[in-house]
Structures are given as structure tokens and as C-alpha cells.
Scaffold this motif. Structure first.
Motif, PDB file in Angstrom:
ATOM      1  N   HIS A   3       8.385  -4.929   1.265  1.00 35.52           N
ATOM      2  CA  HIS A   3       7.834  -6.192   1.763  1.00 35.52           C
ATOM      3  C   HIS A   3       7.986  -7.328   0.752  1.00 35.52           C
ATOM      4  O   HIS A   3       7.310  -8.355   0.876  1.00 35.52           O
ATOM      5  CB  HIS A   3       6.366  -5.987   2.157  1.00 35.52           C
ATOM      6  N   ASP A   4       8.855  -7.108  -0.230  1.00 41.08           N
ATOM      7  CA  ASP A   4       9.152  -8.143  -1.222  1.00 41.08           C
ATOM      8  C   ASP A   4       7.882  -8.640  -1.929  1.00 41.08           C
ATOM      9  O   ASP A   4       7.678  -9.835  -2.121  1.00 41.08           O
ATOM     10  CB  ASP A   4       9.877  -9.311  -0.532  1.00 41.08           C
ATOM     11  N   LEU A   5       7.036  -7.710  -2.313  1.00 47.95           N
ATOM     12  CA  LEU A   5       5.761  -8.066  -2.945  1.00 47.95           C
ATOM     13  C   LEU A   5       5.697  -7.671  -4.422  1.00 47.95           C
ATOM     14  O   LEU A   5       4.645  -7.768  -5.041  1.00 47.95           O
ATOM     15  CB  LEU A   5       4.605  -7.391  -2.188  1.00 47.95           C
ATOM     16  N   LEU A   6       6.827  -7.221  -4.979  1.00 47.08           N
ATOM     17  CA  LEU A   6       6.809  -6.866  -6.400  1.00 47.08           C
ATOM     18  C   LEU A   6       6.773  -8.133  -7.247  1.00 47.08           C
ATOM     19  O   LEU A   6       7.479  -9.093  -6.957  1.00 47.08           O
ATOM     20  CB  LEU A   6       8.050  -6.039  -6.763  1.00 47.08           C
ATOM     21  N   PRO A   7       5.953  -8.136  -8.288  1.00 44.21           N
ATOM     22  CA  PRO A   7       5.889  -9.337  -9.145  1.00 44.21           C
ATOM     23  C   PRO A   7       7.126  -9.440 -10.024  1.00 44.21           C
ATOM     24  O   PRO A   7       7.773  -8.440 -10.304  1.00 44.21           O
ATOM     25  CB  PRO A   7       4.646  -9.072  -9.993  1.00 44.21           C
ATOM     26  N   ASN A   8       7.455 -10.649 -10.477  1.00 47.09           N
ATOM     27  CA  ASN A   8       8.526 -10.809 -11.457  1.00 47.09           C
ATOM     28  C   ASN A   8       8.067 -10.297 -12.808  1.00 47.09           C
ATOM     29  O   ASN A   8       6.885 -10.392 -13.137  1.00 47.09           O
ATOM     30  CB  ASN A   8       8.916 -12.281 -11.589  1.00 47.09           C
ATOM     31  N   TYR A   9       9.023  -9.771 -13.574  1.00 48.99           N
ATOM     32  CA  TYR A   9       8.654  -9.273 -14.898  1.00 48.99           C
ATOM     33  C   TYR A   9       8.248 -10.417 -15.813  1.00 48.99           C
ATOM     34  O   TYR A   9       8.905 -11.452 -15.853  1.00 48.99           O
ATOM     35  CB  TYR A   9       9.826  -8.514 -15.536  1.00 48.99           C
TER      36      TYR A   9
ATOM     37  N   PHE B  12       6.386   0.518  -0.843  1.00 47.92           N
ATOM     38  CA  PHE B  12       5.835  -0.435   0.133  1.00 47.92           C
ATOM     39  C   PHE B  12       5.985  -1.873  -0.367  1.00 47.92           C
ATOM     40  O   PHE B  12       6.443  -2.756   0.367  1.00 47.92           O
ATOM     41  CB  PHE B  12       4.346  -0.102   0.375  1.00 47.92           C
ATOM     42  N   LEU B  13       5.618  -2.101  -1.630  1.00 48.56           N
ATOM     43  CA  LEU B  13       5.702  -3.457  -2.191  1.00 48.56           C
ATOM     44  C   LEU B  13       7.154  -3.933  -2.228  1.00 48.56           C
ATOM     45  O   LEU B  13       7.449  -5.097  -1.945  1.00 48.56           O
ATOM     46  CB  LEU B  13       5.099  -3.494  -3.601  1.00 48.56           C
ATOM     47  N   GLU B  14       8.065  -3.011  -2.548  1.00 43.33           N
ATOM     48  CA  GLU B  14       9.489  -3.340  -2.572  1.00 43.33           C
ATOM     49  C   GLU B  14       9.970  -3.744  -1.173  1.00 43.33           C
ATOM     50  O   GLU B  14      10.634  -4.757  -0.992  1.00 43.33           O
ATOM     51  CB  GLU B  14      10.288  -2.124  -3.044  1.00 43.33           C
TER      52      GLU B  14
ATOM     53  N   VAL C  97     -11.075  10.857   9.571  1.00 43.50           N
ATOM     54  CA  VAL C  97      -9.896  10.799   8.709  1.00 43.50           C
ATOM     55  C   VAL C  97      -9.165   9.495   9.005  1.00 43.50           C
ATOM     56  O   VAL C  97      -9.243   8.977  10.116  1.00 43.50           O
ATOM     57  CB  VAL C  97      -8.929  11.996   8.921  1.00 43.50           C
ATOM     58  N   PHE C  98      -8.496   8.948   7.999  1.00 46.69           N
ATOM     59  CA  PHE C  98      -7.723   7.723   8.235  1.00 46.69           C
ATOM     60  C   PHE C  98      -6.473   7.750   7.383  1.00 46.69           C
ATOM     61  O   PHE C  98      -6.424   8.409   6.341  1.00 46.69           O
ATOM     62  CB  PHE C  98      -8.551   6.461   7.984  1.00 46.69           C
ATOM     63  N   GLU C  99      -5.464   7.054   7.850  1.00 45.06           N
ATOM     64  CA  GLU C  99      -4.204   7.054   7.119  1.00 45.06           C
ATOM     65  C   GLU C  99      -3.525   5.708   7.363  1.00 45.06           C
ATOM     66  O   GLU C  99      -3.500   5.217   8.487  1.00 45.06           O
ATOM     67  CB  GLU C  99      -3.326   8.215   7.614  1.00 45.06           C
ATOM     68  N   ILE C 100      -3.037   5.133   6.293  1.00 46.17           N
ATOM     69  CA  ILE C 100      -2.411   3.815   6.395  1.00 46.17           C
ATOM     70  C   ILE C 100      -0.896   4.000   6.473  1.00 46.17           C
ATOM     71  O   ILE C 100      -0.298   4.697   5.650  1.00 46.17           O
ATOM     72  CB  ILE C 100      -2.814   2.917   5.193  1.00 46.17           C
ATOM     73  N   PHE C 101      -0.288   3.379   7.469  1.00 44.16           N
ATOM     74  CA  PHE C 101       1.158   3.475   7.674  1.00 44.16           C
ATOM     75  C   PHE C 101       1.813   2.121   7.479  1.00 44.16           C
ATOM     76  O   PHE C 101       1.281   1.091   7.901  1.00 44.16           O
ATOM     77  CB  PHE C 101       1.470   3.985   9.094  1.00 44.16           C
ATOM     78  N   ASP C 102       2.955   2.127   6.849  1.00 44.62           N
ATOM     79  CA  ASP C 102       3.802   0.952   6.743  1.00 44.62           C
ATOM     80  C   ASP C 102       4.353   0.670   8.141  1.00 44.62           C
ATOM     81  O   ASP C 102       4.801   1.587   8.831  1.00 44.62           O
ATOM     82  CB  ASP C 102       4.944   1.257   5.763  1.00 44.62           C
ATOM     83  N   THR C 103       4.345  -0.600   8.589  1.00 49.31           N
ATOM     84  CA  THR C 103       4.853  -0.923   9.929  1.00 49.31           C
ATOM     85  C   THR C 103       6.323  -1.329   9.907  1.00 49.31           C
ATOM     86  O   THR C 103       6.915  -1.542  10.960  1.00 49.31           O
ATOM     87  CB  THR C 103       4.041  -2.075  10.559  1.00 49.31           C
ATOM     88  N   SER C 104       6.902  -1.458   8.717  1.00 47.52           N
ATOM     89  CA  SER C 104       8.296  -1.895   8.651  1.00 47.52           C
ATOM     90  C   SER C 104       9.221  -0.791   9.143  1.00 47.52           C
ATOM     91  O   SER C 104       8.895   0.392   9.059  1.00 47.52           O
ATOM     92  CB  SER C 104       8.673  -2.243   7.208  1.00 47.52           C
ATOM     93  N   GLU C 105      10.391  -1.193   9.635  1.00 46.18           N
ATOM     94  CA  GLU C 105      11.329  -0.182  10.132  1.00 46.18           C
ATOM     95  C   GLU C 105      11.987   0.610   9.005  1.00 46.18           C
ATOM     96  O   GLU C 105      12.193   1.810   9.109  1.00 46.18           O
ATOM     97  CB  GLU C 105      12.396  -0.838  11.011  1.00 46.18           C
ATOM     98  N   GLU C 106      12.269  -0.084   7.889  1.00 44.94           N
ATOM     99  CA  GLU C 106      12.973   0.581   6.785  1.00 44.94           C
ATOM    100  C   GLU C 106      12.103   1.651   6.122  1.00 44.94           C
ATOM    101  O   GLU C 106      12.599   2.598   5.547  1.00 44.94           O
ATOM    102  CB  GLU C 106      13.376  -0.397   5.665  1.00 44.94           C
ATOM    103  N   ASN C 107      10.802   1.448   6.135  1.00 50.41           N
ATOM    104  CA  ASN C 107       9.922   2.296   5.335  1.00 50.41           C
ATOM    105  C   ASN C 107       8.733   2.779   6.166  1.00 50.41           C
ATOM    106  O   ASN C 107       7.612   2.824   5.711  1.00 50.41           O
ATOM    107  CB  ASN C 107       9.432   1.487   4.107  1.00 50.41           C
ATOM    108  N   SER C 108       9.007   3.083   7.461  1.00 50.40           N
ATOM    109  CA  SER C 108       7.910   3.385   8.384  1.00 50.40           C
ATOM    110  C   SER C 108       7.333   4.761   8.102  1.00 50.40           C
ATOM    111  O   SER C 108       7.619   5.738   8.774  1.00 50.40           O
ATOM    112  CB  SER C 108       8.391   3.314   9.822  1.00 50.40           C
TER     113      SER C 108
END
Lengths: 425, 425
Positions: free
Chosen positions: B325-331, B321-323, B274-285
Motif C-alpha cells: 500500500h506504499d506506506l513504507l517510510p523513507n529512510y 502490507f505496508l509495501e 476470533v478475529f482476523e485482519i485481511f489485506d483487501t488488495s489483489e496483490e497481497n490478499s
């Protein structure tokens, strides 16, 4: 333990990859055409409050043909049987922020609890195209042009289909001129909507119930456009507008149009122009899809009226149409290359080749089964993957790869460094 | 008449065109990556017989968190809460025809009757990726690599997330070595699955209920990989296999991997990795998504076992997650050009320009509102359409068009014949 069934729920479909390729082809053509006209995609959940459909969708559909249930909070929920009430709800919700006109489209799945039969399933996909905020002939022409252009995009000829057009107001004017009351007119409209499904005698009897003594006049007007135009006068406002619309469509190159006063469309929310596209073939001579103008629907949310014209086109009837006219595309795998691994020692090199192709946007699968090489090639063939590259010790040493084209049996030696450009050609 | 609500049903979302652009961006990246690995798309209806979930999905989900209702034929129907039982059903249905291994993916909407909260809605979209028919490390590496490559495709750095890995068999071996019965082991597994949600003291108490006298030993093994490996021996088969997997991932460049013996994953059907991906950021851990190996699921259909590994990735958690880490694209609007019509006399020419652009694959809208020209330009600006071309008498006469770039305020004169190539650059 009881063994579970593997068939899908009755009346819905499983899409295996080959089925999905066809569905994606349909979706992709839909999107290309509507976006070329500047339409933007929206979407919503299939879960809607039941009351959304009570007002305008039509009683038969809501009471007998929907999936309606109570949620765990005792709210009545319906799986959308059509998209129009949803899109009207969304527009009503943000009517003050949205820049009109709106050109919107969506490809929702819609649900009906029906007896499954040819062309009718319990769930199908339906392109919905709507133009909100403009009430003129240009808007009508544009939306009908979108519908027309979609069928052309799939390769249909003008002779394969006919666009029947009507304006409900013309029928209204006819009822007025025959002094038929609003209430009876509504009943008669429902009878006319069913005209093609019943015998001429049954039709006459049904009309007679609401148009006592006027049946013959009414039917002669419905059966001849000339008689109808004579009755109303060819300077009648709605007749003039409809003729202008047909002329404007002609100028856009759309000539397979037919004014059909008996065309009603089932939904109660249409207020003017309605149109419906029919297959002209004998084997499949049925309605393909249609739409119309609904200027008052936002009323049900207590909002200002926003004039709208739109249509919905289902994937099942479209597929039947394409089949009938031999317009279905041949199946092609999305995957271009299958990498076969001859010896485990070559796996690392095979992985690096795969990774490089992949990172250059080429769709590639690699063998991880460890089966013998002839089985690996057979696998690619079965999956209709056009190219295989077998990688063993020779390839690791020489960095020259034999690219085999399975359908043509051609084989070509390509240097590792030239591989990406070879497949990009 | 009572005015209807315009808000969507509780816990589900409306996607206005701007929201849809983001969703399409997510779907498009998902598809690009999985297809580059040779995965093929499948799909199915959200309507499934309820019994499909009874066997392996987990009691809590089925009894408390599904949309389940009787259809008009008194069949119990459930809106799928997850895709795995459906895909297992489909594979079981055609197991004799399908060429294994299967690399399949789908992007279904899935439904849960939950209290809506951040990252949890009643309906969300979930990429499902599954590799059927191979039970080896190469298969495990490939599927984890797909998951990793997707996050990279969205612009994530290795430091933004960690891939926690476990094998349920390792925990099984630990229970065996501590002479804990299968039945108690199952209960303890459920406790371990909840570890992060309860206090250490509560965790200890819960474990003690099923592992009387062995709690301290058990917890020290769960908290230290070193202790665990010592207990089982570093030549233990499952430990060796897991280390090989981590090594093979490292060779593929995937280094943000962590062996986490307490990682369980909720579903009952997992049989090994089994595997699970975790966000490493503090705000969204939090957990982003995960998957694992389920080799026995086809059992429930009475079919031969087909070893499978797969994962599911939801759009809501991904967007968070994208939000973070500031990874959302511009509209960006899909529409490139808005054609403004200065006088009605110029409309035919404007239509012909529009038609030509459209037929060359350029997404273009044309004004049909008849509003004054400054309002037409304002409309394009509001809709973030980058270019406008205003067409009036001068343009009709000279066949030279002024192409205005709204964001840069640049204006360029382009001959009618050069217009398509101008926008193709």
C-alpha cells in the motif's frame, strides 16, 4: 492432565511490567548515549551456525557453555553466546558496500549454559558497541569514552569505577624480552587471565610450569608497572602508544584509568588494546564489562582485515552495579491517567474523553470491569497510575472533570476542552 | 583453515542499520499505540520447557514446526513458536498478586522450523497484545480497536483491510442444531480452517467425511450469513452478542468489519470471539494477523480461569502490507551531523564542538579516519547524514562554523554559541 509449572526455564528471567520498566530504562540510556556518539543500531537472529564460534570464541565456552543442537535439517545450530562473531560475519558479508568507518551497536540477548549464580544467568542482554575500520588512538578513545559516558549517564561517579587498560602487545614484548616461546606465552596468558581467581602460590606454580627459572622476573614485571616499563624501555613503541591513549582519555575528562599489564580478557580474538571496567565498591568489587581491539577477526571469513575496537556491557552486572551504588530509578507507571466509569450511561462520554486524550499522545486506560467506583480507584492506585478521572452523570452534563492526583490527594476541576493541555504541562 | 560463510542461518534475517531503522519504526508505532491504550510491556526468554506447548498450541506446530532440543541437563527445551503460552504461564505464576484487569503487550521474536517463503520466515517479531480478566463486549471492542488503531497509525485506509469476526460458539450452536457430535465437530472445524487453501470440491468431500448427509445444509449455512442466522434464530444468544459487538465497533468508528462464520484461527485454545485482519488488495490478499478470546488457557497450570482476549501481529506480514500500500517510510539517518576535521591541529576544537552538541542530546559523529576532507563529506553523504560541519584553522580562530545541508546544498554560518539552538529548531 498433569498441571504445568508456571516458573520460567531455569536460569532465565520473566520480565513483568515493573521489571520491564527497569530493563527499558537501561536500554533507553544505552541507546541515548551510543546514538549521541553517532552509532547506528543493527540486529541479528540468536540462531547461528555452530562453526561461527569454533575459531575464536574460546574452547571452554563453545564446548561446555553453549546451547548447541541439530536442527531438523541436521545442521548444527548454536544460540549466540556473544555478539562479536555475528557482527564480524555481517560486516564481512557486505564489506564492499558498507561506508567505513562503521559505528554500530546492538542490544542482543546472549545465551550461556552455566550454573546460574549472582551476576550470571543463562540468558542476558548485552549492549555491543563496535567501531570498524579505524586503527588509531582516536578510535580507542572514542569507544572507551562511550563506555565511560554510559556509566556517567546512569549517575555513577568517577570514584565508583575504574577503567583498567592494557595492550596485549606489551605482554608479548615482555615475553619476547624474556625469550619465552610463542606457544608457552599463550599458555602463560591463560594463567594470567585467571590470576584473580587463584591464590598467589597457585599462580606462581602455574607460571613456573611454562616459564621455568623466569617466574620471579616475570611476576615482578607483572606486579609493578615501573619494573615493566624499565624492562621494555619507556621509549618502547607499545608503551608510548598506551601512554598517549591514557593522556588522550585524560584530555576528554576520563581520569579513572589504570594501566594493568595483567588484564587479558578471555576471548582469543583480541589483538591489542583491551580494557575492563571494575566496580570500586567493596560489596561488589568485580568486573562490570570490557572490550578491546580485534583487528584480525574477519580473517575467519577469508576477508581483508578490518581494524575494530568494541565492547559489550551486560544488563545483569550493570543492574547489580546500580543497586550497589543506589542508582536504580524509582518505579513509575507509563500510564498517566485511569478513567473510572461511575454509571454505564456515562460510558459513551467516558470513551470519547479517553479517545481524545489517547489521540493526543497521552497514555490512558479506562475501566471496563464494571466494578464499583472505589475498587476502580484502588486499581489505579495499585498500578501506580498517578491520575484518575471519574466520569458519571454530572460530568456528562457539565463537561467539567475532576482530576484526582492519587499520590498527593489533590483534586482539580478541569473543563473538557482544557484536559489535553492540562496533562501536556 | 576453512573459510566461514558470511550469510545468516537459513530463514532468519540480519538487520543492517537501514533494515533496523524500518524495524524500529514498526516497533515504535506498535508501542505508541498500545501504550496510548494503557498497555504495559512484559517480556520473557525464548527458551521454554517443551511441555508448555504440548497442551494447546496444536499438534502440527509442536511436532513438526518447532525448534526443540535437549539441554545439557537433559531437559527438553523449545524456542517459543508463539507468545500466548508464555504470557499465560506468567499470569498464572503471579495470579494472586497481579491487579486485574491486566493490559499487557510484548514484542517477542518467535521461531518456527518452516520452509522459508514470502511472509514466512523461521524467526520473526510479533507484537502480542492481551487483556486479562474481563469477559465482556467492552474488552472485545478495546482489543480489536487496538489492532485497528495500529494499522491506521501506519497510514492505512479503512478500505485497505477488512476485520473478519466470528465466534466459535456460533459454529458450535450450528453443529448442535444439525446434531453433529462434539468429536466430529472438532474435525469439521479443522476442515473449515483450511477452506481457503483447498478447492470447493475437495472441501465438500472433506466435510462429507464427518457430516454424512448434512454436507449441503452445513455448507449453505457457512456460505450465507442470512441462512445461518435463520437456522439459529436472530434472537440466539451468541448471534445477539456478536451483533452488539459489531455495533459497538461501529460506534468507535470501526466500520470495515465482516461477520465470517468460517473464520476459525488455528490454535486450539480459542473459546469464543476470533478475529482476523485481511489485506483487501489483489496483490497481497492474505491474512495479516488475528486473535481471539481464550478464557480457559490457565487451566493447564491448574489455576482459576481468567478470561482473556488478545492478538498477535507479525513484522514480516505487516511490512509486506505496508509495501503493497506504499506506506513504507523513507529512510532517514538517526545521525544529524557529521563533523569533518580539516587539520589535526583543529581536532581538539572539533572534539569540544562535538562534545557540546552530544551533551545537548544531538546525535553527532566526528571524523577519526584522517582522510582528505572531500572523502569525509562523501562519507556523510553516503550515510545519509543531513548536515556536515568542517572544522579547520579558520573555525578554531573565529568560532564561526559553516553548517552545510547536504541534500539541499545550503550553507549557513552559525556562531559556536548558537550551534545547539540552531539544531534544536
Amino acid at each position: 492432565m498433569k498441571k504445568l509449572e508456571t516458573a520460567p526455564y531455569k536460569g532465565v528471567r520473566d520480565f513483568y511490567p515493573k521489571d520491564m520498566t527497569l530493563l527499558s530504562y537501561i536500554f533507553s540510556n544505552w541507546k541515548k548515549v551510543v546514538e549521541s556518539f553517532g552509532y547506528e543500531e543493527y540486529s541479528a537472529s540468536p540462531l547461528e551456525p555452530t562453526e561461527l564460534y569454533a575459531a575464536k570464541t574460546g574452547e571452554e565456552i563453545v564446548n561446555e557453555q553453549t546451547y548447541t543442537f541439530k536442527d531438523r535439517g541436521d545442521r548444527s545450530v548454536t544460540l549466540r553466546p556473544e555478539m562479536t562473531p555475528t557482527v564480524a560475519r555481517m560486516v564481512a558479508h557486505k564489506e564492499n558496500e558498507l561506508p567505513f568507518p562503521l559505528r554500530w551497536y546492538s542490544v542482543p540477548n546472549v545465551f550461556r549454559y552455566e550454573k546460574p549464580q549472582k551476576g550470571r544467568l543463562r540468558e542476558h542482554f548485552q549492549l555491543n558497541v563496535d567501531l570498524f575500520g579505524v586503527d588509531n588512538i582516536e578510535a580507542d578513545v572514542e569507544v572507551i569514552n562511550v563506555a565511560y559516558s554510559i556509566l556517567k549517564k546512569f549517575g555513577a561517579k568517577d570514584s565508583d569505577f575504574v577503567i583498567k587498560i592494557n595492550n596485549r602487545k606489551i605482554l608479548g614484548a615482555l615475553f619476547d624480552s624474556l625469550k619465552i616461546s610463542k606457544e608457552k606465552a599463550h599458555k602463560i596468558s591463560k594463567v594470567i587471565d585467571k590470576k584473580e581467581k587463584i591464590s598467589p602460590a597457585a599462580f606462581e606454580t602455574a607460571i613456573e610450569e611454562y616459564a621455568k627459572g623466569k617466574t620471579e622476573t616475570l611476576i615482578s614485571n607483572l606486579e609493578s608497572n615501573q619494573v615493566l616499563i624499565q624492562t621494555l624501555g619507556n621509549d618502547h613503541g607499545e608503551i608510548v602508544k598506551l601512554m598517549k591513549l591514557i593522556e588522550a582519555l585524560d584530555k576528554e575528562g576520563i581520569k579513572n584509568v589504570s594501566f594493568t599489564p595483567t588484564l587479558m580478557r578471555g576471548f582469543d580474538y583480541y589483538t591489542g588494546i583491551v580494557f575492563e571496567i571494575f566496580d570500586t565498591s567493596e560489596e561488589n568489587s568485580r568486573s562490570l564489562f570490557g572490550g578491546g581491539r580485534y583487528n584480525d577477526l574477519l580473517d575467519i571469513f577469508g576477508k581483508r582485515k578490518i581494524p575494530t575496537i568494541g565492547f559489550g556491557m551486560g544488563d545483569v552486572t550493570l543492574k547489580d552495579f546500580l543497586e550497589t551504588h543506589d542508582l536504580l530509578p524509582n518505579y513509575k507507571s507509563n500510564i498517566i491517567i485511569h478513567i473510572c466509569v461511575i454509571t454505564e450511561e456515562a460510558r459513551d462520554y467516558a470513551n470519547s474523553i479517553t479517545k481524545n486524550l489517547r489521540e493526543n499522545g497521552i497514555k490512558v486506560s479506562i475501566d471496563i470491569s464494571g466494578k464499583k467506583i472505589s475498587d476502580q480507584i484502588k486499581y489505579a492506585d495499585k498500578k501506580d497510575i498517578p491520575f484518575v478521572i471519574c466520569i458519571g452523570e454530572d460530568e456528562v452534563e457539565n463537561k467539567i472533570l475532576k482530576v484526582k492526583n492519587i499520590p498527593t490527594h489533590e483534586e482539580k476541576e478541569v473543563k473538557e476542552d482544557d484536559l489535553v493541555s492540562f496533562f501536556r504541562m
